[in-house]
Design an enzyme around this catalytic site. Structure first.
Site, PDB file in Angstrom:
ATOM      1  N   GLY A  77      -8.458   2.648  -5.352  1.00 37.15           N
ATOM      2  CA  GLY A  77      -7.058   2.675  -5.730  1.00 37.15           C
ATOM      3  C   GLY A  77      -6.627   1.328  -6.288  1.00 37.15           C
ATOM      4  O   GLY A  77      -7.346   0.329  -6.201  1.00 37.15           O
ATOM      5  N   GLY A  81     -11.002   4.884  -3.171  1.00 35.95           N
ATOM      6  CA  GLY A  81     -10.380   6.044  -3.801  1.00 35.95           C
ATOM      7  C   GLY A  81     -11.302   6.771  -4.757  1.00 35.95           C
ATOM      8  O   GLY A  81     -11.122   7.969  -5.014  1.00 35.95           O
ATOM      9  N   GLU A 114     -13.196  -0.942   2.884  1.00 35.97           N
ATOM     10  CA  GLU A 114     -11.829  -1.288   3.251  1.00 35.97           C
ATOM     11  C   GLU A 114     -11.701  -2.389   4.306  1.00 35.97           C
ATOM     12  O   GLU A 114     -10.742  -3.177   4.285  1.00 35.97           O
ATOM     13  CB  GLU A 114     -11.075  -0.036   3.712  1.00 35.97           C
ATOM     14  CG  GLU A 114     -10.675   0.908   2.599  1.00 35.97           C
ATOM     15  CD  GLU A 114     -11.814   1.765   2.074  1.00 35.97           C
ATOM     16  OE1 GLU A 114     -11.611   2.479   1.076  1.00 35.97           O
ATOM     17  OE2 GLU A 114     -12.913   1.729   2.660  1.00 35.97           O
ATOM     18  N   ASP A 124      -9.964   5.439   4.011  1.00 35.18           N
ATOM     19  CA  ASP A 124      -9.000   6.537   3.880  1.00 35.18           C
ATOM     20  C   ASP A 124      -9.537   7.551   2.889  1.00 35.18           C
ATOM     21  O   ASP A 124     -10.747   7.714   2.787  1.00 35.18           O
ATOM     22  CB  ASP A 124      -7.623   5.988   3.493  1.00 35.18           C
ATOM     23  CG  ASP A 124      -7.598   5.345   2.104  1.00 35.18           C
ATOM     24  OD1 ASP A 124      -8.657   4.892   1.623  1.00 35.18           O
ATOM     25  OD2 ASP A 124      -6.507   5.288   1.492  1.00 35.18           O
TER      26      ASP A 124
END
Length: 372
Positions: free
Chosen positions: A82, A131, A154, A162
């Protein structure tokens, strides 16, 4: 949204425009999504997530489309994750609502991809992280190459895996998923296949023909024509110490076991963990353990949304992105600075219900306590 179908006069396929961050076109029986931010390693913005979702809606109900294919522009990879610069700015200077809205739509897209009624072919060539894993590894046909570098990195930026990453990694054999989630280690094709993050290996020099054949043939026919056995991976030979060390109930004990094991790779893993955000490590371990009990991707995404939103109010997310992406000094100053300083209360706070702001993918009546 405009999805062009016809051929160009020069024999190519008409797209929605070269300046757009997501290019859409169809060729024969296949519809194509191309992430088009090569200078940013195709990092996902909120607008890109919405555009992909709109395209999937249009193609789901288009009888001429039998297969959906997602690729990345440029030579470096499908997607590096992301747009974490935007998250950094929102967490530092805003109120977090923009990031929460982005994650809400992104996680809905991840769940949609997992249940898409038509073959969803993800070409996971090059870098596929964060992402990028979310828009590929939930697909029904996941292709890796000798250039693939797949990771959920992350914890290195003070965040927690996530986009359904804790769900996928919780299903990996033994404790491989725990190792990958905590260290953020990059893996190649064979290890991605071993961990259940990919399905098939296609050499990178065959990708052009592979994608072209999807215009005229079924996915099964194209796979039979192009898939091969991948080069040897690394993780299968490390299962003994990975499973033994990462089965521990605490991050502190995992580190102790890794340092005591004697294998050089185990020691290197411990040293990596000691550079990661202590808070992110403890929350990640809890999230993985909870994910194993939650049972469905939707329940896990609901949990990840709580954890992600909680991260916006912690100092480590802003500091981690600053150190790794903004200033690039690679010297984050974590707070708390040590594992011992991160309390059980600190961890549990990240799983607290968001009330009316819950993601709600698993439906009404589901609570954080379901993971306990």
């Amino acid at each position: 949204m405009r999805v062009d179908r016809g051929p160009r006069p020069d024999g190519g396929v008409r797209t929605t425009g070269t300046e757009e961050s997501v290019l859409l076109h169809t060729a024969g029986r296949a519809a194509h999504i191309t992430l088009n931010r090569p200078k940013a390693l195709n990092a996902l913005s909120h607008a890109m997530v919405r555009r992909i979702d709109e395209a999937l809606t249009a193609w789901e109900h288009d009888p001429a489309v039998e297969t959906v294919v997602i690729t990345g522009a440029g030579e470096r990879g499908l997607c590096a994750g992301g747009d974490i610069r935007a998250v950094h700015d929102d967490a530092r200077d805003g109120d977090g609502t923009a990031s929460a809205a982005f994650w809400r739509d992104e996680y809905h897209l991840n769940a949609r991809i997992a249940h898409y009624p038509k073959p969803y072919v993800a070409v996971m060539d090059g870098i596929v992280m964060g992402g990028g894993v979310g828009i590929s590894a939930h697909g029904s046909v996941r292709i890796v190459t000798e250039r693939s570098r797949v990771a959920m990195p992350e914890t290195g930026i003070g965040f927690v895996p996530d986009v359904g990453g804790t769900y996928l990694l919780s299903l990996a054999p033994g404790e491989l998923g725990t190792h990958l989630a905590l260290t953020g280690a990059q893996i190649g094709a064979a290890d991605a296949l071993l961990c259940g993050l990919a399905d098939h290996y296609v050499p990178s020099d065959a990708l052009r023909a592979f994608v072209a054949d999807l215009a005229d043939l079924t996915v099964e026919q194209v796979l039979a024509r192009h898939t091969q056995s991948p080069p040897t991976g690394e993780l299968a030979g490390r299962r003994e110490w990975i499973d033994a060390c990462y089965a521990a109930d605490t991050v502190e004990e995992i580190v102790r076991r890794l340092l005591a094991h004697g294998d050089t790779a185990a020691k290197e893993a411990a040293e990596t963990l000691l550079t990661r955000s202590p808070s992110a490590l403890k929350v990640t371990l809890a999230a993985l353990r909870h994910a194993r009990r939650l049972g469905s991707l939707e329940r896990v995404l609901d949990q990840e949304y709580r954890v992600s939103c909680a991260a916006l109010s912690t100092p480590d997310l802003v500091e981690g992105i600053r150190a790794q992406v903004i200033d690039k000094d690679r010297n984050p100053r974590w707070s708390p600075a040590t594992l011992a300083e991160v309390t059980d209360t600190d961890v549990e706070r990240c799983f607290t219900s968001l009330g009316e702001h819950e993601l709600g993918l698993a439906g009404p009546g589901t609570t954080p306590e379901a993971a306990r």
